[in-house]
Design a protein around this motif. Structure first.
Motif: not given
Length: 150
Positions: A23-32, A42-46, A80-82
């Motif tokens: 939830g702390l990622y400010r830019s959603e694309p950065n998760i990936w 981070a998205g794949n690790l999640c 999506p982050q959500k």
């Protein structure tokens, strides 16, 4: 407090932290994003942690019927982050329920699957899962601080 209660608290604390980190990622694309020597987003690790815990807690101990597709945990992108946060919340609910059904005596029983090099007790395997969660949680935290510098 029983040992199971203590383990439950650690898992729930770390899963809440996982939810917070995503939830702390400010830019959603950065998760990936992956860069340089960072092999996993981070998205794949999640997704990997959710799949791991739903398999080894949910399906194996809790008999939830969860079916894992481990390859997809590392191939899927741009969820999506959500939705990731919701997956973690569902994992928290599942894990809390399953942990409440385990007794300290059951920790001495053999874990029903051969996951590591040799059979282990449920207790040993639950400690293994906890350290696995902590390891990847640290990677996600580091990934966020390196990549999400918007």
């Amino acid at each position: 407090m029983t040992l199971v209660d203590e383990l439950r608290k650690v898992f729930l604390k770390d899963l809440q932290k996982l939810k917070e980190e995503i939830g702390l990622y400010r830019s959603e694309p950065n998760i990936w994003k992956i860069e340089k020597q960072i092999a996993n987003s981070a998205g794949n690790l999640c997704l990997h942690l959710v799949g791991n815990l739903n398999t080894y807690f949910g399906a194996t101990i809790g008999k939830t019927g969860y079916i894992r597709n481990r390859d997809q945990e590392f191939l899927l992108k741009n969820i999506p982050q959500k939705e990731l946060v919701s997956m973690v919340e569902n994992t928290i609910t599942m894990l809390d329920k399953v942990m409440k059904s385990i007794t300290d005596d059951q920790l001495k029983e053999e874990y029903p699957l051969l996951v590591l090099k040799k059979k282990t007790s449920k207790g040993y395997f639950l400690f293994h899962l906890s350290s696995h969660l902590g390891y990847h949680l640290g990677q996600i935290n580091y990934h966020r601080r390196l990549i999400d510098t918007v």
